[in-house]
Design a protein around this motif. Structure first.
Motif, PDB file in Angstrom:
ATOM      1  N   ARG A   1     -41.690 -59.159 -12.147  1.00 30.15           N
ATOM      2  CA  ARG A   1     -40.684 -59.682 -11.238  1.00 30.15           C
ATOM      3  C   ARG A   1     -41.335 -60.055  -9.917  1.00 30.15           C
ATOM      4  NH1 ARG A   1     -37.153 -61.429 -14.646  1.00 30.15           N
ATOM      5  NH2 ARG A   1     -35.239 -60.293 -14.798  1.00 30.15           N
TER       6      ARG A   1
ATOM      7  N   SER B   1     -24.074 -59.078 -11.002  1.00 33.08           N
ATOM      8  CA  SER B   1     -25.523 -59.175 -10.889  1.00 33.08           C
ATOM      9  C   SER B   1     -26.172 -59.845 -12.096  1.00 33.08           C
ATOM     10  CB  SER B   1     -26.130 -57.784 -10.686  1.00 33.08           C
ATOM     11  OG  SER B   1     -25.985 -56.994 -11.854  1.00 33.08           O
ATOM     12  N   SER B   2     -25.399 -60.073 -13.163  1.00 29.97           N
ATOM     13  CA  SER B   2     -25.953 -60.749 -14.343  1.00 29.97           C
ATOM     14  C   SER B   2     -25.948 -62.259 -14.173  1.00 29.97           C
ATOM     15  CB  SER B   2     -25.157 -60.376 -15.593  1.00 29.97           C
ATOM     16  OG  SER B   2     -23.876 -61.013 -15.593  1.00 29.97           O
TER      17      SER B   2
ATOM     18  N   GLU C   1     -20.360 -59.592 -15.289  1.00 29.02           N
ATOM     19  CA  GLU C   1     -20.982 -58.658 -14.361  1.00 29.02           C
ATOM     20  C   GLU C   1     -21.682 -59.464 -13.270  1.00 29.02           C
ATOM     21  OE1 GLU C   1     -22.140 -55.374 -12.451  1.00 29.02           O
ATOM     22  OE2 GLU C   1     -20.958 -55.280 -14.305  1.00 29.02           O
TER      23      GLU C   1
ATOM     24  N   ASP D   1     -28.749 -57.059  -4.788  1.00 27.58           N
ATOM     25  CA  ASP D   1     -28.006 -56.241  -5.739  1.00 27.58           C
ATOM     26  C   ASP D   1     -28.656 -54.871  -5.881  1.00 27.58           C
ATOM     27  OD1 ASP D   1     -26.163 -58.282  -6.372  1.00 27.58           O
ATOM     28  OD2 ASP D   1     -27.592 -59.170  -7.782  1.00 27.58           O
ATOM     29  N   ALA D   2     -27.822 -53.832  -5.921  1.00 29.25           N
ATOM     30  CA  ALA D   2     -28.346 -52.475  -6.092  1.00 29.25           C
ATOM     31  C   ALA D   2     -28.972 -52.314  -7.466  1.00 29.25           C
ATOM     32  CB  ALA D   2     -27.232 -51.454  -5.897  1.00 29.25           C
ATOM     33  N   LYS D   3     -28.374 -52.968  -8.465  1.00 29.67           N
ATOM     34  CA  LYS D   3     -28.889 -52.905  -9.825  1.00 29.67           C
ATOM     35  C   LYS D   3     -28.682 -54.268 -10.472  1.00 29.67           C
ATOM     36  CE  LYS D   3     -28.323 -50.489 -14.261  1.00 29.67           C
ATOM     37  NZ  LYS D   3     -27.535 -49.467 -14.995  1.00 29.67           N
ATOM     38  N   VAL D   4     -29.736 -54.806 -11.067  1.00 28.83           N
ATOM     39  CA  VAL D   4     -29.666 -56.120 -11.684  1.00 28.83           C
ATOM     40  C   VAL D   4     -29.437 -55.968 -13.183  1.00 28.83           C
ATOM     41  CG1 VAL D   4     -30.860 -58.284 -12.115  1.00 28.83           C
ATOM     42  CG2 VAL D   4     -31.182 -57.097  -9.935  1.00 28.83           C
ATOM     43  N   VAL D   5     -28.352 -56.575 -13.672  1.00 31.50           N
ATOM     44  CA  VAL D   5     -27.996 -56.527 -15.085  1.00 31.50           C
ATOM     45  C   VAL D   5     -28.445 -57.825 -15.747  1.00 31.50           C
ATOM     46  CG1 VAL D   5     -26.078 -56.358 -16.714  1.00 31.50           C
ATOM     47  CG2 VAL D   5     -26.032 -55.042 -14.591  1.00 31.50           C
TER      48      VAL D   5
END
Length: 749
Positions: free
Chosen positions: A553, A171-172, A169, A581-585
């Motif tokens: 964070r 954003s990971s 992924e 990133d829209a969403k951070v995994v």
């Protein structure tokens, strides 16, 4: 405002004048330029020039210095195009300077996260389009070499996200940037990576991008996918969870044939491979690719199923040798574990015999060490491979010597002894080599390869990984204390208050975010080495130990105050803006549900805290004549307080070849740097020392050479701090400022 625009306009006029310089005919040869990190795409660090000779090299003197105007040590190696030199200075700014005078032409400020060791230059055939290409954190970007401004038509509004296409992924992935700049071939930039060395780190697939559009042109899966060559050397679906097998070092290219040579590193996890049973292609392999398509042409694996972190870490050297009455174009790979492998550059056939020899099995549960390993039989090793009571450092104190005699008696030492959780194993060389990045160079036409060698051991002992906890339990406290003692205390002190050049880190976790802290531990900074293999739970524990809260964070990436501008002709700031990133995994931390895997995982540290464990000689420069497969000469190098004692003079310095470099010239000279700010010139044929000097600051970058109007220049990046076991020459009267030091023979410019 009008005055500022006028100044920029004048700077641009000067720049165009510099670029319009017409080089003399001697510069038509690619070896008479230094437009690539290692001199040319072959990374030979070879320079064709006639002015500096064996007779006059002792007359070299400082021509000028470009101060970096900050307190930040850097490892950046300049490149030179016509009469313009590109350097990193002024708090992570990219600066174009006049290579004759050091006068600034333009500054692109605030590029924090710029490739640590250098950048790439590309130009179109008509020279109207000239670009500097580099990574900025996890992005690939381009700057106009004339104006210093970002090229926003490159990639996606000026950047390429290098986290994409790596079987994880996006954003990971916290870090993928290599500290090396990659290499330019035709209209391609071929890039390696440094994804980390922990369990579940991303794979290090090698990719080529179009230098104009940023489009990915090809990818070579270093951990093969189903149906690809080498897939059967891994467990089923290993590519879904195994990481690394990356080129974090230097890629060499045979431009005439269009072949790229990849020195690939080890798979994760480096020291315990029960989840990757097999030989693990293309881990620890020299791989020859079609540079235009990424197609594999041939490969040779130097370590099967690596359990010792024996990455191929230095540039493959492209040479021509005379062998059995024939001239053969060859490629030579010097390794961390002390061997020199030599192959036909086109076919991959060994020039000298290599035998598969048996080695001990592993005693760890689930582990299957490979039963044999390839050993060169003619070309001699450049290191020893065992520590014994007889080879222990004789200059230790009585107490220290007795301690190590006991540890050696209870440990196992020798080549390819698998790590264990029952006893210590002492590997020589260890994780740092041998040779490492920047430690090879060549005279391409004469079959000579030069190396900077060190015998730097590692002491390993595996430990079962315990399940991570969110709270700072007593187990976490003990874990953090142990990690601090083994990796931090020697520099930062018993109470974390700092010592020498190492700063206080009391409550440091309150001043840095968890992601930046992980990146700092993985990559290192200044004199601090990287510890990329440390497990996620260990990092979290020591972060809490230093006062940090992983749940807080502080923003993604390093802080970059774009409002603070350096003095000088600033034309831009910050590079192309990267979309967050829209969403951070969260990074991958467990095996996929559909794959079989071991019940337990084990880890160890690098164990590199005793570089002087063996008796000397500790660090040296060596010349291999690969026409015959013999060592032609060697010479100890480096300075520290130990080497200045009468009894221990001329023995080298422990760890003295790490982060150093060389330049080989057509006039029979070999320049090299060494620990203690030393700069040497040797007769490259006979090994005689012809000249030496001491820099005012340590050098941890590659020296370079260039020529303008018949005058030859040698440049050394002297911006690092001296270690505590050395002499601080920066405090001496007449010391030069931290910066790029340019040497030349006396006379007119």
């Amino acid at each position: 405002m009008k005055q500022k625009l006028t100044g920029v306009f004048i700077a641009l006029l000067c720049l165009f004048a510099y670029f319009s310089f017409t080089p003399d005919s001697s510069l038509s040869d690619d070896y008479a330029k230094w437009q690539h990190y290692g001199g040319g795409p072959d990374q030979s660090r070879y320079f064709k020039g006639s002015q500096i000779t064996k007779k006059n090299v002792s007359k070299l003197q400082v021509a000028w210095v470009y101060p970096t105007a900050d307190s930040v040590p850097n490892f950046f190696s300049p490149i030179v195009v016509d009469t313009v030199m590109y350097v990193m200075a002024k708090n992570y700014s990219l600066v174009a300077i006049n290579a004759l005078t050091g006068k600034e032409i333009w500054i692109h400020a605030n590029l924090q996260g710029l490739t640590r060791r250098g950048i790439n230059y590309w130009e179109s055939k008509d020279r109207k389009d000239r670009r500097l290409l580099f990574t900025l954190n996890n992005s690939l970007q381009a700057i106009d070499a004339l104006t210093g401004k970002s090229i926003l038509t490159f990639g996606n509004n000026g950047y390429v996200d290098m986290r994409e296409g790596l079987d994880r992924e996006v954003s990971s992935i916290r870090r993928i940037q290599s500290m090396m700049p990659g290499v330019i071939f035709d209209n391609l930039i071929i890039m390696g990576s440094a994804p980390g060395e922990a369990y579940f780190s991303p794979p290090g697939h090698v990719r080529a991008y179009n230098v104009i559009t940023g489009k990915q042109e090809w990818i070579f899966h270093t951990i093969p996918h189903p149906g690809e060559f080498g897939y059967e050397t891994w467990p089923k679906d290993a590519y879904k969870y195994v990481g690394a097998v990356n080129v974090w070092s230097e890629i060499s290219v045979d431009v005439k044939r269009g072949i790229a040579y990849l020195p690939l590193g080890s798979p994760t996890y480096d020291y315990y491979g029960a989840d990757r049973i097999g030989s693990n292609l293309f881990g620890n392999s020299l791989v020859a690719l079609d540079a235009r398509t990424g197609k594999r042409l041939w490969h040779f694996q130097t370590v099967h199923h690596d359990l010792w972190d024996y990455d191929l870490a230095s540039a493959p050297q492209l040479i021509t040798v005379k062998h059995k009455g024939k001239r053969i174009d060859a490629v030579a790979a010097a390794t961390k574990h002390g061997f020199m492998f030599v192959f036909d550059r086109v076919t991959g056939e060994p020039i000298f015999p290599i035998e598969e020899k048996p080695f001990p099995a592993s005693e760890m549960p689930g582990e299957q060490a490979w039963p044999t390993q390839p050993i060169p039989t003619v070309v001699p090793s450049f290191t020893r491979h065992e520590v014994t009571q007889e080879t222990l450092n004789p200059y230790y104190s009585k107490t220290e010597r007795e301690k190590w005699q006991k540890r050696i008696a209870e440990a196992k030492s020798g080549l390819y002894i698998p790590p264990s959780d029952k006893y210590e194993t002492i590997a020589v060389p260890g994780a740092l080599g041998g040779v490492n990045f920047g430690n090879t160079a060549a005279d391409p036409k004469n079959g000579m390869v030069y190396i900077l060698a060190q015998e730097y051991p590692s002491v390993y002992k595996l430990e079962k990984i315990k399940a991570p906890t969110e709270l700072m339990s007593q187990d976490d406290v003990e874990k953090a204390k142990k990690l601090y003692a083994s990796t931090c205390r020697s520099c930062h002190g018993e109470n974390m208050t700092g010592a020498g050049i190492a700063p206080s880190i009391v409550n440091a976790g309150q001043r840095i975010g968890i992601d930046d802290f992980k990146g700092l531990l993985a990559a290192g900074r200044g004199q601090m080495p990287g510890f990329a293999h440390i497990q996620e739970e260990q990092v979290t524990a020591i972060y809490r130990f230093l006062g940090g809260n992983p749940a807080m964070r502080m923003g993604f990436g390093r802080k970059n105050d774009s409002s603070k501008m350096p003095e000088g002709p600033v034309v831009a700031s910050g590079g192309a803006k990267v979309k967050p990133d829209a969403k951070v995994v969260a990074p991958m931390s467990e095996y996929p549900e559909d794959v079989d895997h071991p019940q337990d995982r084990y880890t160890t540290d690098y164990g590199t805290f005793w570089p002087g464990l063996l008796n000397p000689k500790w660090s040296r420069v060596m010349a291999y004549d690969l026409n015959t497969g013999k060592v032609k000469w060697e010479h100890t190098i480096g300075e520290d307080t130990l080497s200045l004692n009468k009894e221990t003079q001329n023995l080298g310095t422990p760890g003295g070849a790490q982060r150093k470099g060389m330049v080989v010239t057509s006039n029979g000279l070999l320049f090299c740097t060494a620990k203690g700010g030393k700069l040497y010139a040797f007769d490259s044929e006979k090994g005689k020392l012809l000249w030496e000097t001491t820099l005012s600051h340590e050098s941890n970058a590659q020296p370079i050479m260039y020529e303008i109007a018949g005058k030859q220049y040698l440049v050394v990046n002297a911006t690092s701090n001296f270690t505590r076991d050395g002499i601080n020459h920066a405090k001496k009267p007449g010391a030069l400022p931290r910066g790029y030091v340019v040497y030349a023979l006396p006379g007119k410019k």
